[in-house]
Design a protein around this motif. Structure first.
Motif, PDB file in Angstrom:
ATOM      1  N   ALA A 152       1.397  70.922  -3.504  1.00  0.00           N
ATOM      2  CA  ALA A 152       2.292  69.861  -3.034  1.00  0.00           C
ATOM      3  C   ALA A 152       1.962  69.505  -1.606  1.00  0.00           C
ATOM      4  O   ALA A 152       1.177  70.174  -0.946  1.00  0.00           O
ATOM      5  N   TRP A 153       2.517  68.393  -1.141  1.00  0.00           N
ATOM      6  CA  TRP A 153       2.359  67.971   0.255  1.00  0.00           C
ATOM      7  C   TRP A 153       3.442  68.662   1.071  1.00  0.00           C
ATOM      8  O   TRP A 153       4.529  68.912   0.556  1.00  0.00           O
ATOM      9  N   TRP A 154       3.129  68.977   2.306  1.00  0.00           N
ATOM     10  CA  TRP A 154       4.121  69.637   3.175  1.00  0.00           C
ATOM     11  C   TRP A 154       5.272  68.683   3.490  1.00  0.00           C
ATOM     12  O   TRP A 154       5.083  67.448   3.445  1.00  0.00           O
ATOM     13  N   PRO A 155       6.451  69.260   3.816  1.00  0.00           N
ATOM     14  CA  PRO A 155       7.589  68.396   4.187  1.00  0.00           C
ATOM     15  C   PRO A 155       7.220  67.570   5.411  1.00  0.00           C
ATOM     16  O   PRO A 155       6.428  68.022   6.236  1.00  0.00           O
ATOM     17  N   SER A 156       7.778  66.385   5.540  1.00  0.00           N
ATOM     18  CA  SER A 156       7.330  65.485   6.600  1.00  0.00           C
ATOM     19  C   SER A 156       7.640  66.026   8.001  1.00  0.00           C
ATOM     20  O   SER A 156       6.992  65.646   8.967  1.00  0.00           O
ATOM     21  N   ASP A 157       8.576  66.930   8.103  1.00  0.00           N
ATOM     22  CA  ASP A 157       8.864  67.467   9.433  1.00  0.00           C
ATOM     23  C   ASP A 157       8.287  68.864   9.623  1.00  0.00           C
ATOM     24  O   ASP A 157       8.691  69.601  10.502  1.00  0.00           O
TER      25      ASP A 157
END
Ligand code: ADP
Ligand code: MG
Lengths: 231, 842
Positions: free
Chosen positions: B596-601
């Motif tokens: 998955a992609w990391w959380p935006s923050d």
């Protein structure tokens, strides 16, 4: 003699040889009548074949005229000569000269086709049967003996029912018995279709079967005798 | 004993002269000559590269860094290791030349040098002057020299002033020769040479912009290069090492591969010539049938006769090969100035023995392979042949040992070619392809004969004597159908294959491009400029899309704490540095296949999303740790996602994307792709370069053109290589047509006797040639197409598209060539008077 089918007037032939121009025929004047059988004799090199070639339009006269069936052969072009031979001239050679890439049947059919005969192949087959080769129609020349090849050549020459049959020592390359058979066929054809026959030969007994014997010596006519029986 | 007799017989027979062997000699000499010439040129370039290694490299050794200069410690080590050092910086920029209101812009590859440059060789300028003077500062304006191509493009004259970034330069001379240009590799723009110091205020070399630095070293005689290299790797992280032993590795490898490939093309030409050699020998021996039969009648054994003809052919082979070698050695020397002028590297054109030996071996083997068969058939000639008309020698199969020997020699030739060329796989496949084409062509020839024979007696064709005649001579015995179809077919196959490769190479770029390609790549956009830059472009109605991404470059050094090359071998991703980007959110068009992609923050330890296909190839999976060296700093990130990256769309594709906090601190710039209407491209270029002098805009169309030029050059080289095949093919064709003259003359005479007009005869000859041409051409289209496909797919590694136009043109050309050759030799037979011809045969 009724009507001249072949008529030569002062015909000469010179060819370029290794040692310059050689006069081969030196003024031949000669009429051959329709239905005649003419034997052409003379020593080797006297010009018999050359004279025959002139008559067939296979060689062009250097001077004089050669008229066959009313056509002046000296004035005709190469193609006109070829077209003229269709149905008028049949030629048989000492070395047969069949087209090596064609079967016996195709060789015989070719002049008929060229003459526009619609059932060329049926007629060619019948012609081959007539010379006793009904079982070899699909053979190529290389697969046949000399006698057989010459019979194909005879069938090819005779198939279009030519007015004139020219034969240049047709048995020269064959043994005696085979040659005899070929000659019988040749004279048989003449009898059946009533063609005029000019036959170059060395054999005296063949010359005797002709109506008329013309002797050549060094490019000129040395004698012209009509057989007594035919007179 | 029999050898002596055979020798004497051979000598007597050869006294007759070489008239019948012109085609034999020409085919062999041309085939050998082409291969020898190609090999000699390749060797000349290799020789030049070896001899001038230091000049080409610009030093005995060179260290290259990406986006940075060496730091003080590193520089100290470099200075201590070398006798002399020259530092240079290399990057792309736009040169802007203003005259009055108009400004011309040209993409250029700028090289900044110090006063030590060049360590080896010399710069040639026009007008002639020392580089020192050319680059010096006059009236506060530094000097610069430029590639004449760029000078012309900008419409500038020497003495005028242009701009790089925010710095003015005076053009002092045209740069005619840059000694180390070949070492720089492929460049999109022509060269501009300046002093590095003069670039200080240009705004072009900032942290994060795309540039390379290189340190060229002059070393003391006898320094152990390998030891020094190891030391350099330890001292300077991320430095790429090159040394004079292979100054321009890219060019050297390219020349080697292209040269070897051309030798293979030459071998194909030799195979075509082999067919001509074989037919010449066949024709000679078939004329000798009578002699052979006579010799047998006189008591000669098959062995003696075979030997006698083997000696004759051997003498001729030596003669042909020697002629070829002389040709192959002389031609490159003769054209040396021309060859050297077209090469970016020095070539040492002299006589090289190795390529000549190679070509000579090929020639002898090819001659043997193609002549043993007909020679062995002399064993079948019986004395009895004399007494009947047996259509000459050369029917039937030779004995097994001769077939075995031929096969063995063929395998030997292929093995040697594989060895010499170093392209084992390609050689074996080419040989396999040629052998298959050969067999298919023989099969096709037999099929054509069979069909022709069938058709000849078909009812539908009765009455069409010209057609039947043609069919008869194709299908009948003794025809040259097989040799014509074979030689023409092989020749056309080679040409069709080369045509396919040529067309595919030339079209490769245009074809691989997506429907909607961007108009520009913009590089070196500073972080502070990005928003204004993007907004400005998006406000332009002619611009449909602007995509941008931060751009860093890094070298993958470790995977899970082990040296990367131990884990992934020599995968291309590990060759040099790769682009790295960062992004808080997954890009719109990204397809995350694993993880998955990391959380935006996210601000934790570095995470990386890797390209799926490459990760699988390299054995990288989720959870692995990857260490990337960026600007000398190691960053280790965990692989938390895999995503599909399409590198073919000409958009922005990065192997690695990290979370922003991992990279944001490192100096970097952004790149952008701009999609715009073609008509607006000029205006956009002007606006961007006026507002942001530091940003380099690369017009995609120009870049494509540049790459296409290079590919077109390769295609042209291959086509030249095939020229020898074309000429050989022509000779074989003419030879075949000439050999058929006797048969044609005879046929024509008989046909005239039985009443055929010249038109009928000519038509039949033309049909015959056309039939054979079409048969050979049809096989050639298929075989050539397959060969082209194989080369493009397996050698060039790109897609293959069958180019019907090229294939058809080649085949039509082949048919026309056969026709012309056939008809040119038909005039004699047609003109001959029947009496003459027939009399000669009495
Ligand atoms: N092409 C030619 N050129 C020159 N002389 C030839 C040529 N052909 C034949 N001859 C010569 O012409 C003469 C007649 O030949 P030919 O008609 O064949 O005689 P025959 O058939 O009576 O034996 C011979 O002397 C021969 O050598
Ligand atoms: Mg004669």
């Amino acid at each position: 003699m009724t009507e001249a089918i072949l008529s030569l007037k002062d015909a000469t032939l010179s060819l370029d040889g290794n040692a310059g121009r050689v006069a081969i025929l030196k003024g031949i004047t000669l009429d051959i009548g329709r239905g005649e059988t003419v034997g052409l004799v003379g020593p080797s090199g006297s010009g018999k074949s050359s004279l025959l070639m002139l008559m067939g339009g296979l060689e062009r006269a250097s001077s004089g005229s050669v008229v066959a069936l009313g056509h002046d052969l000296t004035s005709l072009g190469e193609d006109a000569l070829a077209r003229f031979r269709r149905g008028h001239m049949g030629v048989v050679f000492q070395s047969f000269h069949l087209i090596p890439t064609m079967t016996a049947l195709e060789n015989v059919a070719t002049p008929l086709e060229l003459a526009g005969v619609h059932d060329a192949f049926e007629r060619a087959r019948a012609e081959l049967e007539a010379v006793g080769l009904g079982n070899r129609v699909d053979h190529y020349p290389a697969q046949m003996s000399g006698g057989e090849q010459q019979r194909v050549a005879l069938a090819r020459a005779a198939a279009p029912r030519p007015d004139i049959l020219l034969a240049d020592e047709p048995t020269g390359n064959l043994d005696g018995i085979t040659g005899q058979a070929i000659m019988d066929l040749l004279f048989g054809l003449r009898d059946r279709y009533g063609a005029t026959l000019v036959l170059v030969t060395h054999a005296p007994e063949l010359a005797e079967r002709c109506d008329r014997v013309i002797r050549l010596q060094d490019g000129t006519l040395s004698s012209d005798e009509h057989a007594k029986a035919a007179e | 004993m029999s050898l002596a007799i055979a020798g004497r017989i051979a000598r007597r027979e050869l006294r007759g002269g070489l008239k019948g062997f012109r085609v034999f000699l020409a085919c062999l000499a041309l085939g050998v000559g082409a291969i020898a010439a190609i090999g000699s040129v390749r060797e000349s370039i290799r020789g030049g590269l070896d001899r001038e290694g230091a000049v080409i490299l610009g030093g005995d050794a060179a260290l290259q860094l990406t986006y940075r200069f060496a730091d003080t410690d590193e520089r100290a080590w470099i200075n201590a290791s070398a006798e002399a050092v020259s530092e240079m910086v290399d990057f792309r920029s736009l040169a802007v030349f203003r005259s009055g209101e108009v400004a011309e812009r040209g993409l250029t590859q700028v090289k900044g040098v110090d006063s030590a440059y060049p360590l080896y060789g010399a710069v040639t300028l026009d007008p002639v002057m020392p580089l020192e003077a050319a680059l010096g500062i006059t009236n506060a304006v530094p000097g610069a020299v430029m590639d004449p191509v760029l000078i012309a493009r900008l419409g500038m004259k020497v003495g005028e002033t242009f701009r790089l970034g925010e710095q003015d330069f005076r053009l002092t001379a045209a740069l005619i020769r840059e000694p180390d240009s070949a070492a720089s590799g492929f460049a999109l723009g022509p060269r501009t040479l300046v002093r590095t110091a003069a670039l200080e205020n240009s705004g072009l070399i900032q942290p994060g912009t795309l540039f390379e630095t290189e340190y060229k070293l002059r070393l003391t005689e006898g320094v152990d290069l390998d030891a020094l290299r190891l030391e350099a790797k330890g001292k300077i992280t991320g430095a790429r090492w090159r040394d004079k032993r292979n100054g321009a590795p890219g060019i050297a490898e390219f020349v080697d591969r292209l040269g070897s490939f051309l030798v293979l093309v030459g071998l194909a030409g030799l195979a075509v010539g082999g067919v001509g050699v074989s037919s010449a020998v066949r024709a000679y021996l078939s004329e000798k049938t009578e002699v052979i039969a006579t010799l047998k009648t006189l008591g000669a054994e098959s062995r003696t006769i075979f030997l006698s003809y083997f000696i004759q052919i051997g003498v001729l082979t030596v003669l042909g090969v020697t002629l070829g070698l002389i040709l192959g050695a002389i031609v490159p020397i003769f054209f040396a100035p021309l060859i050297e002028a077209r090469l970016p590297v020095p070539a040492a054109v002299t006589l090289y023995p190795m390529p000549l030996v190679e070509a000579g071996i090929y020639g002898v083997l090819a001659a043997l392979i193609f002549t043993i068969w007909p020679l062995a058939q002399t064993e079948d000639v019986r004395a009895a042949t004399l007494f009947r008309d047996a259509g000459g020698a050369g029917q039937g199969w030779p004995r097994w040992r001769w077939i075995g020997l031929t096969l063995f020699l063929f395998v030997l030739l292929v093995a040697l070619a594989a060895q010499f060329s170093g392209l084992g796989g390609l050689t074996v496949w080419s040989a396999f392809g040629l052998a298959v084409s050969f067999i298919v062509l023989v099969g096709a020839a037999w099929a054509v004969r069979l069909i022709a024979r069938r058709l000849a007696s078909a009812r539908a064709l009765r009455g069409r004597s010209a057609v039947r005649l043609a069919l008869g001579s194709v299908g009948g015995p003794g025809g040259e159908a097989v040799s014509v179809v074979l030689s023409l077919g092989l020749g056309l196959t080679v040409l069709a294959a080369v045509g396919q490769i040529d067309a595919n190479l030339r079209g490769a770029i245009a074809r691989d491009l997506p429907e909607i390609a961007p108009s520009f790549f913009m590089v070196d956009i500073q972080p502070g400029q990005l928003d204004a830059f993007t907004d400005g472009l998006e406000a332009n109605p002619a611009v449909s899309k602007v995509q941008s991404a931060p751009m860093l470059r890094g070298i993958i050094t470790k995977i899970n704490d082990r040296p990367a090359s131990e884990v992934a071998g020599d995968h291309w991703v590990l060759q040099g540095d790769r682009g790295v980007t960062y992004s808080a959110e997954a890009p719109e068009d990204a397809v995350v296949t694993h993880g998955a992609w990391w959380p935006s923050d996210y601000t934790g330890p570095p995470q990386v999303s890797f390209a799926t296909e490459e990760a699988l190839e390299m054995g990288i999976s989720l959870g692995d740790d990857i260490t990337v060296n960026i600007l000398g700093r190691d960053i280790t990130a965990e692989v938390t996602g895999l995503r599909e990256v399409d590198f073919s769309t000409a958009g922005i594709g990065f192997i690695m994307s990290m979370n922003p906090s991992a990279l944001q601190g490192a100096p970097h710039s952004h790149i952008a792709t701009v999609y715009a209407e073609t008509e607006a491209e000029g205006a956009i270029l002007r606006d961007v370069s006026n507002t942001y002098p530091n940003i380099t805009a690369i017009r995609v169309k120009d870049a494509i053109e540049r790459v296409s030029e290079v590919l077109a050059g390769i295609a042209a080289a291959i086509t030249y290589g095939a020229l020898a095949t074309l000429v050989t093919g022509g000779i074989v064709l003419i030879g075949a047509a000439a050999a058929g003259v006797r048969a044609r003359t005879y046929e024509a005479a008989i046909l005239k006797t039985v009443g055929a007009s010249r038109r009928t005869i000519l038509t039949s000859f033309a049909l015959r040639s056309a039939l054979l041409g079409v048969a050979a051409g049809s096989v050639a289209i298929v075989a050539g197409g397959l060969a082209g496909w194989a080369v493009m797919t397996f050698v060039m590694d790109t897609d293959f598209i069958f180019e019907p136009v090229s294939a058809l043109l080649i085949v039509i050309g082949g048919v026309i060539a056969t026709l012309v050759a056939g008809l040119a030799f038909a005039w004699g037979p047609l003109a001959a008077r029947p009496a003459q011809v027939l009399r000669a045969r009495e």
